[in-house]
Write a protein that holds these residues in place. Sequence first.
Motif, PDB file in Angstrom:
ATOM      1  N   ILE A 124       1.434  -0.862  -0.373  1.00 17.96           N
ATOM      2  CA  ILE A 124      -0.154   0.298   0.117  1.00 17.96           C
ATOM      3  C   ILE A 124       1.190   1.105   0.215  1.00 17.96           C
ATOM      4  CG2 ILE A 124      -0.208   0.301   2.385  1.00 17.96           C
ATOM      5  CD1 ILE A 124      -4.063   1.057   2.066  1.00 17.96           C
ATOM      6  N   ASN A 125       2.059   0.974   0.843  1.00 16.06           N
ATOM      7  CA  ASN A 125       3.087   2.365   0.297  1.00 16.06           C
ATOM      8  C   ASN A 125       3.388   2.800  -1.017  1.00 16.06           C
ATOM      9  OD1 ASN A 125       2.059   2.745   3.434  1.00 16.06           O
ATOM     10  ND2 ASN A 125       4.564   1.921   3.410  1.00 16.06           N
ATOM     11  N   HIS A 175       1.699   1.653  -3.348  1.00 12.23           N
ATOM     12  CA  HIS A 175       0.125   2.828  -4.000  1.00 12.23           C
ATOM     13  C   HIS A 175       0.197   3.858  -3.844  1.00 12.23           C
ATOM     14  CE1 HIS A 175      -2.275  -1.965  -3.983  1.00 12.23           C
ATOM     15  NE2 HIS A 175      -1.563  -1.155  -5.002  1.00 12.23           N
ATOM     16  N   VAL A 176       0.591   3.748  -2.720  1.00 17.30           N
ATOM     17  CA  VAL A 176       0.969   5.858  -2.093  1.00 17.30           C
ATOM     18  C   VAL A 176       2.159   6.516  -2.952  1.00 17.30           C
ATOM     19  CG1 VAL A 176       1.594   7.622  -0.279  1.00 17.30           C
ATOM     20  CG2 VAL A 176       0.235   5.722   0.778  1.00 17.30           C
ATOM     21  N   GLY A 177       3.088   5.671  -3.307  1.00 19.89           N
ATOM     22  CA  GLY A 177       4.293   6.269  -3.809  1.00 19.89           C
ATOM     23  C   GLY A 177       3.744   6.210  -5.346  1.00 19.89           C
ATOM     24  N   ILE A 194      10.459   5.926   0.039  1.00 22.98           N
ATOM     25  CA  ILE A 194       9.614   5.652   0.133  1.00 22.98           C
ATOM     26  C   ILE A 194      10.481   3.866   0.786  1.00 22.98           C
ATOM     27  CG2 ILE A 194       7.417   3.764   0.328  1.00 22.98           C
ATOM     28  CD1 ILE A 194       6.551   6.174  -1.473  1.00 22.98           C
ATOM     29  N   VAL A 237      -3.751   1.602  -9.476  1.00 22.80           N
ATOM     30  CA  VAL A 237      -2.969   0.929  -9.030  1.00 22.80           C
ATOM     31  C   VAL A 237      -3.234  -0.801  -8.858  1.00 22.80           C
ATOM     32  CG1 VAL A 237      -1.617   2.534  -7.740  1.00 22.80           C
ATOM     33  CG2 VAL A 237      -3.970   1.516  -6.632  1.00 22.80           C
ATOM     34  N   PHE A 263      -6.512   7.211   2.056  1.00 24.34           N
ATOM     35  CA  PHE A 263      -6.551   5.937   2.336  1.00 24.34           C
ATOM     36  C   PHE A 263      -6.879   5.040   3.345  1.00 24.34           C
ATOM     37  CE2 PHE A 263      -3.272   6.908  -1.156  1.00 24.34           C
ATOM     38  CZ  PHE A 263      -3.170   5.257  -1.285  1.00 24.34           C
ATOM     39  N   ALA A 292      -1.662   4.632   5.485  1.00 24.23           N
ATOM     40  CA  ALA A 292      -1.035   4.323   4.966  1.00 24.23           C
ATOM     41  C   ALA A 292       0.493   5.897   4.702  1.00 24.23           C
ATOM     42  CB  ALA A 292      -1.210   4.379   3.107  1.00 24.23           C
ATOM     43  N   MET A 315       4.032   6.927   6.191  1.00 22.11           N
ATOM     44  CA  MET A 315       5.263   6.319   6.132  1.00 22.11           C
ATOM     45  C   MET A 315       5.606   6.735   7.534  1.00 22.11           C
ATOM     46  SD  MET A 315       5.616   6.196   2.674  1.00 22.11           S
ATOM     47  CE  MET A 315       4.110   5.986   2.013  1.00 22.11           C
ATOM     48  N   PHE A 326       8.215   6.449   8.983  1.00 23.37           N
ATOM     49  CA  PHE A 326       9.847   7.023   8.684  1.00 23.37           C
ATOM     50  C   PHE A 326       9.300   8.547   8.512  1.00 23.37           C
ATOM     51  CE2 PHE A 326       8.911   4.800   4.699  1.00 23.37           C
ATOM     52  CZ  PHE A 326       9.106   5.641   4.370  1.00 23.37           C
ATOM     53  N   LYS A 327       8.465   9.192   7.941  1.00 22.05           N
ATOM     54  CA  LYS A 327       8.639  11.107   7.578  1.00 22.05           C
ATOM     55  C   LYS A 327       7.514  11.286   9.241  1.00 22.05           C
ATOM     56  CE  LYS A 327       8.588  10.263   2.933  1.00 22.05           C
ATOM     57  NZ  LYS A 327       9.508  10.546   2.383  1.00 22.05           N
ATOM     58  N   LEU A 331       4.629  14.653   0.369  1.00 23.52           N
ATOM     59  CA  LEU A 331       4.803  14.361  -0.387  1.00 23.52           C
ATOM     60  C   LEU A 331       5.388  13.717  -2.063  1.00 23.52           C
ATOM     61  CD1 LEU A 331       7.045  10.772  -0.400  1.00 23.52           C
ATOM     62  CD2 LEU A 331       4.331  10.151  -0.771  1.00 23.52           C
ATOM     63  N   PHE A 368       7.630  14.493  -5.472  1.00 29.52           N
ATOM     64  CA  PHE A 368       7.955  14.603  -5.827  1.00 29.52           C
ATOM     65  C   PHE A 368       7.614  14.536  -6.992  1.00 29.52           C
ATOM     66  CE2 PHE A 368       6.281   9.931  -4.510  1.00 29.52           C
ATOM     67  CZ  PHE A 368       7.071   9.765  -3.592  1.00 29.52           C
TER      68      PHE A 368
END
Lengths: 262, 253
Positions: free
Chosen positions: A160-161, A163-165, A179, B60, B86, B90, B92, B94-95, B103, B107
């Motif tokens: 799912i991470n 997918h987020v990306g 990620i 996806v 989501f 979902a 992160m 670590f962020k 994010l 990107f």
Amino acid sequence: MDRMSSGQKTVRTVLYWGLPVLAVLLIIVGWITFSASHPDLMPAPVDVWDRFIRTFTRPIAKTTLIGHAWASLRRVLIALLIAWAFGIGFGILIGWNRKARAFFGSIFEVIRPIPPIAWIPIVIMWFGIGEFPKVLLVFIGTFVPLVINTSAGIEMVDKINLHVGRIFGGNDMQILKEIVIPTALPSIFAGIRTSVSSGWTTVLAAEMMGAQQGLGSLVTRGWQGSDLSLVLVAVITIAVIGALLAVILQQLEKVVCPWNSK
Amino acid sequence: MEQQVKRMEIRHLSKTFFSKKGYFTAIDDVSFDVYDGEFLVILGPGRCGKTVMLNIIAGVEDATEGQIIYNGKEWKGLNPEIGMVFQKLALMSFKTVIENVELALKFRGMKKEERREIARHYIKLVGLEGFENYYPKQLSGGMQQRVGIARAYAANPKLLIMDEPFGKLDAQTRYQMQEDLLKIWEKEKRTIIFVTNNIEEACYLGDRIILLSDCPAKVKEVYPIDIPRPRDMVSREFLELRTTISDNTDLSI
Ligand SMILES: Nc1ncnc2c1ncn2[C@@H]1O[C@H](COP(=O)(O)OP(=O)(O)OP(=O)(O)O)[C@@H](O)[C@H]1O
Ligand SMILES: [Mg+2]
């Protein structure tokens, strides 16, 4: 109620600080009694201390204890830097790329159970006992756990991470960097920790097989010269440096992966 | 509903999962339209293919059958104009909050100061000011959900998909977030597909409700809602609508 808990706290603090001290004291007492009854098997702590001082006043192989420790450390560090660069890079590759995993994965499964020390005879036969074979041995011993830990961490990333990306517009490289690799960092760090302890063991074993300088060579020298105090000086130094390295890594991990400790 | 421009058309979408044990149809021949600027609610019972459908819409996951038409053209794969909140958060781990929110902007290669400013704006909007540098695990479930919402808003998508975004919130916060969401939607008009299994929430928020059947998901009924906003949850027409829908609903909602 409050007083109870603060009382318990004191008891606990005393236990946590007291027990390790007690353990060390017991070892020293045991050491003293044992060395007193068997002086031929075990030098007394005082003798070891004298021997320790003597490593500075009368250098062995033209260098002091510090020089020997540095010789070992330098070998490990050079090998580790190379192993980290290649091992982590390679681990990311086979964790991220299915084809690479299919190709290299089985090779690693075969190499993995071989203990690093088992490579010593082969490497010595091929390359002798100079600097290069020692660095190579440490590299071999640390490369494999690094690759395995890194790739396992990379594979751990939640679908799912990813997918987020992708939904938020990341390309493959960005998703990898933002990620996937951060997800794998704690696991990569576990690999680094293993690599440091196994590298440190390997270099000493390699030095014991033949070296002018290094803590491992001191062990062999003391052993062959029946200088048990020297052996103990070297062994204790090895233990202290190993423990220091572990502490440094622990602190470093807190800096690199702050989300794990905060 | 003045504007009837179709932003997205979903045509005969089906999804079947095949496994060693056999197959499982999660979505069965679902068709509906999404109009530009509308607040579309998809209401359906649990474990019935809603999330799978959203994943297919966002590109996806692949459909087994059917097609998606976006702005009049058939669309396959990832759609960069879609953002998503989501159901499973979902975030992160670590962020920090602000790093999570920025994010999409990162990107896109936006400069740090610029994206931080935008991220701060949306963090404030969802009421998380002061928590910018916290890690998700230091926040409550409700606060984490808001991070996910801010992250999706900050990406500034043309079509925002929200998958049960308020599912983890307590009633009080939930009402507050519904209010806020409508405010934001009215201010920065964008198309929203909002999934829920809560009838009241659906009636309160939606321009239209698409009611899905029990497994596999099929479109059971489409309800246009003409009650003006802000809606009174105890008004007669609201309660009538609510009853109509719940009478037509498969038991498990
Ligand atoms: N990759 C998959 N392989 C097999 N089955 C799957 C897969 N993904 C989802 N499913 C199944 O599809 C069904 C629908 O799942 P989905 O998550 O879309 O339901 P949902 O309507 O979003 O439920 P909820 O209201 O609990 O969020 C579930 O029974 C799930 O087990
Ligand atoms: Mg779902």
